[in-house]
Motif scaffolding. Structure first.
Motif, PDB file in Angstrom:
ATOM      1  N   ASP A 238       5.537 -19.847  -4.664  1.00 16.44           N
ATOM      2  CA  ASP A 238       5.407 -20.729  -5.830  1.00 16.44           C
ATOM      3  C   ASP A 238       4.468 -21.888  -5.525  1.00 16.44           C
ATOM      4  O   ASP A 238       3.624 -22.243  -6.342  1.00 16.44           O
ATOM      5  N   ILE A 239       4.645 -22.448  -4.339  1.00 15.64           N
ATOM      6  CA  ILE A 239       3.768 -23.560  -3.950  1.00 15.64           C
ATOM      7  C   ILE A 239       2.329 -23.064  -3.829  1.00 15.64           C
ATOM      8  O   ILE A 239       1.383 -23.727  -4.266  1.00 15.64           O
ATOM      9  N   LEU A 240       2.169 -21.870  -3.273  1.00 12.50           N
ATOM     10  CA  LEU A 240       0.830 -21.296  -3.117  1.00 12.50           C
ATOM     11  C   LEU A 240       0.128 -21.199  -4.469  1.00 12.50           C
ATOM     12  O   LEU A 240      -0.995 -21.680  -4.646  1.00 12.50           O
ATOM     13  N   VAL A 241       0.831 -20.598  -5.429  1.00 15.29           N
ATOM     14  CA  VAL A 241       0.229 -20.409  -6.750  1.00 15.29           C
ATOM     15  C   VAL A 241      -0.071 -21.757  -7.396  1.00 15.29           C
ATOM     16  O   VAL A 241      -1.139 -21.965  -7.980  1.00 15.29           O
ATOM     17  N   ASP A 242       0.859 -22.686  -7.221  1.00 11.33           N
ATOM     18  CA  ASP A 242       0.689 -24.017  -7.790  1.00 11.33           C
ATOM     19  C   ASP A 242      -0.566 -24.695  -7.220  1.00 11.33           C
ATOM     20  O   ASP A 242      -1.411 -25.202  -7.960  1.00 11.33           O
ATOM     21  N   VAL A 243      -0.667 -24.663  -5.899  1.00 12.22           N
ATOM     22  CA  VAL A 243      -1.803 -25.311  -5.236  1.00 12.22           C
ATOM     23  C   VAL A 243      -3.111 -24.635  -5.653  1.00 12.22           C
ATOM     24  O   VAL A 243      -4.105 -25.304  -5.958  1.00 12.22           O
ATOM     25  N   LEU A 244      -3.104 -23.296  -5.693  1.00 13.44           N
ATOM     26  CA  LEU A 244      -4.331 -22.576  -6.047  1.00 13.44           C
ATOM     27  C   LEU A 244      -4.742 -22.866  -7.490  1.00 13.44           C
ATOM     28  O   LEU A 244      -5.926 -23.060  -7.784  1.00 13.44           O
TER      29      LEU A 244
END
Lengths: 206, 547
Positions: free
Chosen positions: A110-116
């Motif tokens: 979730d954090i990955l997608v958010d950051v990207l």
């Protein structure tokens, strides 16, 4: 021409490339994987849109070196770094070097997608701004000598009469130049004109 | 093996002798002169046997300011043993001049041939030369005076001098090093006990030679004297200079006894010349042996020092590697973990989409399992890094190791460390373990305890060590947050952790290391309310069982 934003994933580990590519595609994101920073650099250019997601520790060019190279080539893509756990010193160096963000492995998806997502919109915003500046600079280039002088003096906060004295022309003539200049630059207010005058000082175009 | 101190610097400055020592010297001088007053020339003190000269030289060499006492001893023994001759005036003159010769010899020896050197061939040869010169000088002065006083006929000067010379020479060669190297006695005794067979053999050899020379056949026949060389030289070869000196002493005493036992005049002078040959040969040979032993011992000590420093270096670099390893390991383990987590999340998304028949699902799950195996492979490699090398088991005192670790923690900047309590049995027996392994295990346990108590205001960590039957138990207890039932159950499995940023590797590795040392790492009941881990290590049998 509109280019779809792309995530440029760089990791020397095949399993990580495979897994992240799958995950990103499931989350509806466009991604392209590279096994080394060198391969990615061969593909990236100033027109590339999206963001870079790179491992920090790789054989050959490291994530930090890739970041520096992207800055040097003015590729203008946000760079997100993947770090090993607790790699504080490298993380600090990455942020100082202009990295957009960093993520610790193993990555929370979730954090990955958010950051990207953030990185991509940041890139889009930056790109938009750059495009706008370029358009405005192109417009400024169409101005005549007198119109450009009027623009400069208006930017310094001078009134029509003061400009007339400065340029040794009549206030009426100043009015004419000003109207023509605002039309060329597509400005509707003095505030817009002042903003445009700032571009005159910018070193991007002489 | 006989040890010697072979210093290269100058010998210690001579000190003043105590009154007791002077008295002892005085009595010994006269006694030695008395027992060795055999076969004199014309009832003068010219005998082929003068052990007192060896005593005089040793005394003057070791102590200063005794000129008067030595001269007095010469004078008194002359009067007591031989009575006052016609020309009484000659006695003090002779005593003073002989003392002067020996005082000069002592001074020269100290300056040029320190007695510490009589452990090397070079030093020993110099000493032999100095002894010969001293004896001939003393002989010339002494016999010359007698001749001047007409006590010795001029035509007998040469034979009297030879007799005098060989007596003094043998006295110096035998007694001076023997007395000055008296400190070698304990180590010589140990060396003799270490080789009882050789010791008995040499005694038997001396006895056999004595029998053949004095009890069998013609006493004047010196053909058998060479048999004395066998035991004497053997002693030199086996125990070096000190061993040879002991054998030569026994030989000299037996010569005196043998000669006195014979009714007729036996050729003691000839015997003494043979004795000189034996002394010179034996001293030189003994010096070679001693020198070689000393240099071998020195080389051995240097090698040991080198080995020690090398192993310290290896230990230090391994400790440094441990920190580096943690970082490498974090990266290495993070790779499969990242892939694993991503595959699992991808599978979850595929299933949540309601499309259970997604063709990608099965391969994705299989890949996830592969990644889990890859992670455990990396962990096995880590275990091999420590446990794969053979543990270097040695006798270890745990107390200094624990103190050092706790000290290091206290010095580090971690919170709450002032609350570390050490509780250790007095006279904790030594254990048999690998030092590096133990340090890794204990620092792991302490680090865990610190992590578990960081968010407590009144954190207490107790590290205790006590003996329990055939083991030493080291426990690390804390009042931290403790462990859930599930964590307890899987505590020693890899990747099981209650820490937000932990890898769950520490205890699994620690247990491997403990087992490699023949020990055990287990969970115990905390008495502080947190978690307690107990490391049991076997007591070192050799040292640990001492009362």
């Amino acid at each position: 021409m509109k280019i779809d934003p792309m995530i440029y994933l760089i990791d020397d580990d095949a399993a990580i490339r495979d897994a992240l590519m799958l995950l990103l595609s499931l989350r509806g994101m466009n991604a392209e994987a590279f096994s080394s920073a060198e391969y990615a650099l061969a593909k990236l250019n100033r027109d590339s849109r999206g963001c870079v997601l790179t491992d920090l520790r790789m054989p050959g060019m490291s994530g930090l070196e890739l970041l520096a190279e992207i800055n040097a080539r003015e590729i203008n893509l946000p760079v997100v770094l993947l770090t090993a756990h607790g790699d504080v010193a490298t993380t600090r160096a990455a942020l100082r070097g202009g990295a957009f963000d960093f993520l610790e492995k193993p990555i929370d998806e979730d954090i990955l997608v958010d950051v990207l997502t953030h990185a991509i919109s940041e890139d889009a915003r930056g790109h938009q701004k750059r495009l706008q500046t370029e358009t405005q600079l192109a417009r400024i280039n169409t101005l005549t000598q007198r119109e450009r002088q009027v623009l400069t003096l208006l930017g310094r906060g001078l009134q029509n009469r003061e400009i007339a004295i400065e340029l040794s022309i009549s206030p009426r003539t100043v009015e004419v130049y000003k109207a023509r200049m605002m039309e060329k630059l597509d400005c509707s207010s003095i505030a817009d004109v002042v903003k445009m005058s700032l571009l005159l000082d910018s070193p991007t175009r002489s | 093996m006989v040890s010697h101190t072979s210093k290269t610097q100058n010998p210690a400055k001579p000190v003043r002798a105590s009154p007791w020592l002077i008295a002892l010297y005085f009595v010994a001088h006269i006694a030695l002169d008395a027992v060795s007053y055999v076969q004199p020339v014309l009832k003068l003190g010219i005998t082929p046997l003068s052990p007192q000269t060896g005593l005089v030289l040793a005394f003057l060499y070791a102590y200063r300011g005794n000129f008067g006492w030595v001269a007095a001893a010469f004078l008194v023994s002359e009067i007591v043993i031989r009575g006052i001759p016609m020309h009484a005036w000659i006695l003090p003159l002779q005593a003073i001049s002989i003392t002067a010769v020996y005082q000069g010899a002592a001074w020269l020896l100290r300056l040029k041939v320190p007695m510490d050197g009589v452990a090397t061939l070079n030093g020993t040869l110099k000493f032999i030369l100095a002894a010969a010169v001293t004896a001939i000088t003393a002989g010339t002065v002494s016999v010359g005076l007698y001749t001047l006083a007409s006590l010795v006929p001029a035509d007998q000067f040469a034979s009297a001098l030879a007799r005098f010379w060989v007596g003094d020479l043998n006295g110096i060669l035998l007694l001076t090093p023997l007395l000055l190297r008296v400190a070698d006695a304990p180590s010589l005794l140990r060396a003799l006990i270490a080789q009882p067979g050789a010791f008995v053999g040499i005694l038997l050899g001396l006895f056999a030679a004595f029998t053949l020379v004095f009890l069998v056949g013609n006493p004047g026949d010196l053909r058998f004297f060479y048999l004395f060389f066998v035991p004497a030289i053997s002693a030199a070869l086996i125990w070096g200079i000190p061993g040879f000196l002991m054998a030569a002493l026994a030989l000299q005493i037996s010569l005196v006894l043998g000669v006195q036992r014979l009714a007729e005049v036996a050729p003691l002078v000839d015997l003494q010349f043979l004795m000189s040959t034996l002394l010179v040969t034996g001293l030189a040979l003994g010096a070679v042996v001693t020198e070689r032993e000393n240099s071998a011992r020195l080389a051995l000590r240097r090698e040991k020092q080198l080995r020690d420093s090398e192993s310290n270096l290896a230990r230090a670099s391994r400790a440094a590697t441990t920190g580096e390893l943690a970082s490498t390991l974090a990266h290495e383990l993070n790779q499969p973990m990242t892939a694993l987590v991503s595959y699992l999340r991808a599978s979850e998304i595929m299933m949540a989409d309601g499309n259970r028949n997604d063709a990608r699902l099965a391969p994705t799950l299989r890949k996830a399992a592969d990644e889990a195996l890859r992670a455990s492979d990396i962990l096995r490699r880590l275990r091999n890094f420590y446990a794969g090398r053979d543990p270097q088991l040695e006798s270890l005192d745990l107390q200094p190791i624990i103190e050092k670790l706790v000290e290091a923690l206290r010095r580090s900047e971690r919170a709450g460390v002032e609350s570390i309590v050490m509780r250790m049995d007095n006279a904790l027996p030594a254990v048999r373990a690998d030092r590096v392994f133990i340090e890794v295990i204990l620092s792991n346990l302490l680090a865990n305890a610190l992590d578990a108590t960081t968010d407590r205001s009144n954190a207490v960590i107790e590290i205790a060590a006590c003996r329990s039957d055939k083991t030493v138990l080291v426990s690390v207890d804390d009042n931290g947050r403790g462990m859930s039932e599930q964590i307890r159950r899987d505590l020693f499995k890899a990747f099981v952790t209650s820490k937000a940023d932990g890898l769950g590797v520490g205890l699994a590795v620690s247990r491997s290391l403990a087992e490699a040392c023949g020990g055990e790492l287990r969970l115990a009941e905390s008495s502080l309310g947190g978690a307690k881990l107990e490391l049991a290590l076997p007591i070192d049998d050799v040292r640990g069982e001492l009362p």
